[in-house]
Design a protein around this motif. Structure first.
Motif, PDB file in Angstrom:
ATOM      1  N   PRO A 167      11.349  20.947  34.452  1.00 31.08           N
ATOM      2  CA  PRO A 167      11.841  21.543  33.444  1.00 31.08           C
ATOM      3  C   PRO A 167      11.227  20.765  31.992  1.00 31.08           C
ATOM      4  N   GLY A 168      11.169  21.610  30.978  1.00 29.82           N
ATOM      5  CA  GLY A 168      10.551  21.006  29.832  1.00 29.82           C
ATOM      6  C   GLY A 168       9.262  20.529  29.713  1.00 29.82           C
ATOM      7  N   ARG A 169       8.392  20.979  30.724  1.00 35.79           N
ATOM      8  CA  ARG A 169       7.007  20.541  30.651  1.00 35.79           C
ATOM      9  C   ARG A 169       6.149  21.648  31.119  1.00 35.79           C
ATOM     10  N   VAL A 170       4.901  21.648  30.735  1.00 35.01           N
ATOM     11  CA  VAL A 170       3.922  22.715  31.015  1.00 35.01           C
ATOM     12  C   VAL A 170       2.928  22.009  32.134  1.00 35.01           C
ATOM     13  N   TYR A 171       2.738  22.680  33.027  1.00 41.27           N
ATOM     14  CA  TYR A 171       2.051  22.297  34.436  1.00 41.27           C
ATOM     15  C   TYR A 171       0.983  23.110  34.454  1.00 41.27           C
ATOM     16  N   GLY A 172      -0.331  22.592  34.002  1.00 38.06           N
ATOM     17  CA  GLY A 172      -1.530  23.243  34.506  1.00 38.06           C
ATOM     18  C   GLY A 172      -2.060  23.316  35.717  1.00 38.06           C
ATOM     19  N   LEU A 173      -2.244  24.289  36.535  1.00 38.54           N
ATOM     20  CA  LEU A 173      -2.952  24.379  37.774  1.00 38.54           C
ATOM     21  C   LEU A 173      -4.481  24.681  37.537  1.00 38.54           C
ATOM     22  N   ASP A 194       1.395  19.130  30.044  1.00 40.32           N
ATOM     23  CA  ASP A 194       1.958  17.903  30.206  1.00 40.32           C
ATOM     24  C   ASP A 194       1.595  17.112  31.366  1.00 40.32           C
ATOM     25  N   ASP A 195       1.561  18.007  32.565  1.00 40.23           N
ATOM     26  CA  ASP A 195       1.140  17.615  33.950  1.00 40.23           C
ATOM     27  C   ASP A 195       0.217  18.492  34.400  1.00 40.23           C
ATOM     28  N   ILE A 196      -0.866  18.010  35.213  1.00 38.03           N
ATOM     29  CA  ILE A 196      -1.699  19.030  35.853  1.00 38.03           C
ATOM     30  C   ILE A 196      -1.668  18.694  37.342  1.00 38.03           C
TER      31      ILE A 196
END
Length: 285
Positions: free
Chosen positions: A70-76, A237-239
């Motif tokens: 939650p609160g983060r954008v995860y790029g796949l 934010d994360d990938i």
């Protein structure tokens, strides 16, 4: 007539069958937005654990573990055929995995989970003969959401002036915006977007990036797939880097590459190449 995906209608109908939420969920803010979410002890908004899936003799996913917070954008990220769409379909209950499990907000996936998830995958699920507003009205009735949400959503995705136009006359970018509005109808806690930048002009890409960031800042878990490495670098934010059926990297973007497209390209190619070499080594062992 161009074929239209019914994915959005399918998950919306299932959510309605088991009581979709019609009020805004309570967001879970991160104590420190700049730090990895897992360090705070918050449960992932979306978790895939040990997911494997084969089609015939072709193994597409092989023990995939993915955690988005939650609160983060995860790029796949992943090459064509890496299994990104398969992973998304399994996360939404549209495909059954051969092994592994899916969790939404820390709970095992059930049909009821879909009331907490918005998604745009496999193209927009729209009726081309209806206006943008009537398309959203159909979805509102399917999932039990108040039609009062329609106008604010059209405004938010940049279609306020096109609400009465037939969706079949829309440009690709406008269809993407309408698909995003459909995904947001239930004010979901988890949002899954498959290649949302496709068909958008530069201004549209910037507006989409700002919207995705705003949705995450409100406490949602946002998972985005894309081939546009530079845009993922600006948005995420994360990938996770998917290769050979599993993630060869998952973690903060800042630990993967510098915030520019060239650095992302270099790190991405190194990751997928290393993943391929590892698979060959395991096959020979």
């Amino acid at each position: 007539m161009q074929p239209v995906s019914l994915v959005g209608i399918r998950w919306s109908g299932l959510a309605h069958e088991h009581g979709a939420m019609t009020s805004a969920p309570t967001a879970v803010p991160l104590p420190s937005p700049g730090s990895p979410a897992h360090a705070t002890g918050i449960a992932p908004g979306l978790r895939l654990a040990g997911i494997s899936k084969s089609f015939g003799r072709q193994k597409v996913l092989n023990g995939l573990d993915l955690s988005a917070y939650p609160g983060r954008v995860y790029g796949l990220l992943g090459l064509n055929g890496a299994g990104k769409s398969t992973a998304f379909n399994i996360a939404l209950g549209l495909l059954r995995p051969d092994a592994g499990r899916v969790e939404i907000q820390g709970s095992p996936f059930t049909r009821r989970s879909l009331a907490r998830v918005g998604a745009s995958i496999n193209g927009p699920a729209l009726f081309p003969q209806l206006s943008a507003r009537r398309n959203l009205l159909v979805h509102c009735r399917l999932i039990g959401t108040s039609p009062e949400t329609i106008d604010p959503l059209l405004e938010r995705v940049g279609l306020a002036s096109a609400g009465r136009k037939r969706a079949g006359t829309f440009s690709t970018g406008m269809k993407v915006r309408l698909s995003l509005a459909m995904a947001l109808l239930t004010d979901p806690e988890v949002l899954i977007l498959d290649e949302p930048q496709n068909g958008l002009d530069p201004q549209g890409i910037i507006e989409l990036r700002d919207l995705v960031r705003a949705l995450a800042d409100e406490g949602r878990t946002v998972v985005v797939s894309s081939h546009q490495l530079g845009e993922i670098a600006r948005m995420s934010d994360d990938i996770g880097v998917l290769a050979t059926g599993r993630l060869v990297y998952e973690g903060p973007l800042t630990d993967f590459a510098a915030d520019d497209e060239r650095a992302m390209e270099k790190a991405f190619l190194a990751a997928v190449t290393a993943g391929g070499h590892r698979m060959e080594t395991e096959a020979r062992a």
